[in-house]
Design an enzyme around this catalytic site. Structure first.
Site, PDB file in Angstrom:
ATOM      1  N   GLY A  40       0.844  -1.203   0.000  1.00  0.00           N
ATOM      2  CA  GLY A  40       0.000   0.000   0.000  1.00  0.00           C
ATOM      3  C   GLY A  40       0.869   1.239   0.000  1.00  0.00           C
ATOM      4  O   GLY A  40       1.425   1.579  -1.050  1.00  0.00           O
ATOM      5  N   SER A 107       6.419  -4.563  -2.303  1.00  0.00           N
ATOM      6  CA  SER A 107       5.958  -3.227  -2.676  1.00  0.00           C
ATOM      7  C   SER A 107       6.161  -2.274  -1.498  1.00  0.00           C
ATOM      8  O   SER A 107       7.290  -2.180  -1.004  1.00  0.00           O
ATOM      9  CB  SER A 107       4.491  -3.340  -3.108  1.00  0.00           C
ATOM     10  OG  SER A 107       4.113  -2.235  -3.850  1.00  0.00           O
ATOM     11  N   TRP A 108       5.093  -1.624  -0.993  1.00  0.00           N
ATOM     12  CA  TRP A 108       5.284  -0.815   0.220  1.00  0.00           C
ATOM     13  C   TRP A 108       5.847  -1.662   1.350  1.00  0.00           C
ATOM     14  O   TRP A 108       6.619  -1.189   2.184  1.00  0.00           O
ATOM     15  CB  TRP A 108       3.976  -0.139   0.658  1.00  0.00           C
ATOM     16  CG  TRP A 108       4.013   0.299   2.071  1.00  0.00           C
ATOM     17  CD1 TRP A 108       3.426  -0.306   3.145  1.00  0.00           C
ATOM     18  CD2 TRP A 108       4.737   1.427   2.594  1.00  0.00           C
ATOM     19  NE1 TRP A 108       3.726   0.390   4.316  1.00  0.00           N
ATOM     20  CE2 TRP A 108       4.535   1.447   4.005  1.00  0.00           C
ATOM     21  CE3 TRP A 108       5.542   2.441   2.029  1.00  0.00           C
ATOM     22  CZ2 TRP A 108       5.098   2.429   4.829  1.00  0.00           C
ATOM     23  CZ3 TRP A 108       6.120   3.407   2.859  1.00  0.00           C
ATOM     24  CH2 TRP A 108       5.873   3.387   4.232  1.00  0.00           C
ATOM     25  N   ASP A 264       6.934  -5.118 -14.053  1.00  0.00           N
ATOM     26  CA  ASP A 264       6.275  -4.442 -12.931  1.00  0.00           C
ATOM     27  C   ASP A 264       6.204  -2.952 -13.279  1.00  0.00           C
ATOM     28  O   ASP A 264       7.236  -2.278 -13.326  1.00  0.00           O
ATOM     29  CB  ASP A 264       7.095  -4.675 -11.648  1.00  0.00           C
ATOM     30  CG  ASP A 264       6.481  -4.044 -10.412  1.00  0.00           C
ATOM     31  OD1 ASP A 264       6.840  -4.473  -9.295  1.00  0.00           O
ATOM     32  OD2 ASP A 264       5.647  -3.123 -10.554  1.00  0.00           O
ATOM     33  N   HIS A 292       3.667  -6.792 -11.193  1.00  0.00           N
ATOM     34  CA  HIS A 292       3.955  -6.336  -9.832  1.00  0.00           C
ATOM     35  C   HIS A 292       3.488  -7.288  -8.741  1.00  0.00           C
ATOM     36  O   HIS A 292       4.157  -7.465  -7.728  1.00  0.00           O
ATOM     37  CB  HIS A 292       3.264  -4.971  -9.629  1.00  0.00           C
ATOM     38  CG  HIS A 292       3.413  -4.411  -8.246  1.00  0.00           C
ATOM     39  ND1 HIS A 292       4.625  -3.986  -7.738  1.00  0.00           N
ATOM     40  CD2 HIS A 292       2.498  -4.202  -7.272  1.00  0.00           C
ATOM     41  CE1 HIS A 292       4.446  -3.528  -6.512  1.00  0.00           C
ATOM     42  NE2 HIS A 292       3.161  -3.643  -6.208  1.00  0.00           N
TER      43      HIS A 292
HETATM   44  C1  LIG Z   1       2.613   1.907  -4.552  1.00  0.00           C
HETATM   45  N1  LIG Z   1       2.044   0.873  -3.689  1.00  0.00           N
HETATM   46  C2  LIG Z   1       2.220  -0.433  -4.172  1.00  0.00           C
HETATM   47  C3  LIG Z   1       1.870  -1.419  -3.085  1.00  0.00           C
HETATM   48  O1  LIG Z   1       2.433  -1.379  -2.008  1.00  0.00           O
HETATM   49  C4  LIG Z   1       0.816  -2.377  -3.364  1.00  0.00           C
HETATM   50  N2  LIG Z   1       0.469  -2.852  -4.537  1.00  0.00           N
HETATM   51  N3  LIG Z   1      -0.557  -3.736  -4.317  1.00  0.00           N
HETATM   52  C5  LIG Z   1      -0.791  -3.762  -3.039  1.00  0.00           C
HETATM   53  C6  LIG Z   1      -1.848  -4.593  -2.382  1.00  0.00           C
HETATM   54  C7  LIG Z   1      -1.748  -6.050  -2.838  1.00  0.00           C
HETATM   55  C8  LIG Z   1      -1.700  -4.576  -0.858  1.00  0.00           C
HETATM   56  C9  LIG Z   1      -3.203  -4.060  -2.760  1.00  0.00           C
HETATM   57  O2  LIG Z   1       0.051  -2.939  -2.391  1.00  0.00           O
END
Ligand SMILES: CNCC(=O)c1nnc(C(C)(C)C)o1
Length: 313
Positions: A40, A107-108, A264, A292
């Protein structure tokens, strides 16, 4: 992925006068502890996330970060910064009587994994990360202003639709106004459009299930408001801080495996590459046919293999 299991412990942890975190523990009570850091920010955990870990070997800890998932208050931005979350991880570690643990995040979740490890290196046994995101201005520009838009023009049109043309030169800031508007309808329309942009671009082949997630009010509201809050505040850190040599030197000794999708577009491979250049000791897998999401088959397989490797450390 390992078969679905249920937690043997579920609880709530008061981490401030405002925030209460949902957490759960599954797998082997006497196993090697691992903490899962969701994306997120604001994305929340999913029961499927337990499946990355061998339940015979791991004591599996999942929790929803401030304002995300089942943590309360939902979508609350007060006292919600990278460094609050880093200290929440420590509060949860102490609550669970864990000395040190494996850290797993995508990701985050990779951003938070790096921030936590660089702040508390002695508490981290290993790092497994996916879709490296360090919240640099260039990363945000590519996904939210001009970059991914060239690969997903149809979804991009839906993303910019709620924003008046004269405000489109700074999309993150323009969305901040709408996501924090007094009018609830304005907020939820913006939240769903923001969430749909990410969920429409997170897979090599667009996933209808992922896109449908963006239509869920509670998810969209928390995901969009919290992500945007962090991005407007540049992650509450210096641009590129997590990639600085002085910061990497603090964690250089930690066994680390990174899995990155070649295609990604949310967190492009350029950041994983930059991490490898400053930290050549890491193992970096580039998955040739993935985007991603951790649910991409090639990414999921390598993440499970990575967690299996770290389990015996
Ligand atoms: C820029 N934020 C990308 C990220 O953290 C992210 N991408 N998908 C998610 C979830 C699977 C948690 C929805 O988080």
């Amino acid at each position: 992925m390992y078969p679905a299991i249920e937690p043997y412990e579920v609880g709530r942890l008061e981490v401030s006068t405002v925030h209460s975190l949902y957490y759960e523990v599954s797998g082997n009570k006497d196993g090697s502890p691992v903490v899962f850091l969701h994306g997120g920010p604001g994305g929340g955990v999913d029961a499927k996330d337990r499946g990355f870990f061998d339940p015979k070997k791991y004591k599996i800890v999942l929790f929803d970060q401030r304002g995300a998932g089942k943590s309360t208050p939902s979508a609350c931005l007060e006292d919600n910064t990278t460094w609050d979350l880093v200290e929440d991880i420590e509060k949860l570690r102490k609550k669970l009587n864990v000395e040190n643990w494996h850290v797993f995040g995508g990701s985050w979740g990779s951003t938070l994994s790096l921030a936590y490890a660089q702040t508390h290196p002695g508490r981290v046994k290993s790092l497994v990360m996916r879709g490296i995101f360090t919240l640099r201005k260039s990363e945000l520009h590519f996904f939210y202003q001009d970059g991914a838009s060239h690969l997903f023009p149809e979804a991009w049109e839906e993303y910019i639709a709620p924003i008046p043309e004269q405000e489109r030169h700074d999309m993150v800031l323009a969305y901040h106004a709408q996501l924090n508007a007094v009018d609830d309808t304005t907020r939820i329309i913006a939240a769903k459009a923001w969430a749909k942009w990410e969920m429409s671009t997170s897979r090599l082949h667009v996933s209808a299930e992922a896109v449908a997630q963006a239509e869920k009010d509670d998810f969209a509201n928390a995901f969009a408001r919290i992500e945007n809050h962090y991005f407007v505040n540049e992650g509450f850190m210096r641009d590129g801080q997590l990639l600085e040599k002085q910061e990497i030197d603090k964690i250089r000794h930690i066994p680390t495996i990174v899995v990155q999708g070649r295609y990604d577009v949310v967190c492009p491979a350029t950041t994983a590459h930059a991490l490898k250049k400053v930290w050549p000791e890491i193992t970096l897998h580039i998955v040739p046919d993935a985007g991603h999401s951790s649910r991409e088959p090639g990414i999921e397989k390598l993440l499970v293999e990575a967690a299996d490797k770290m389990a015996d450390l």
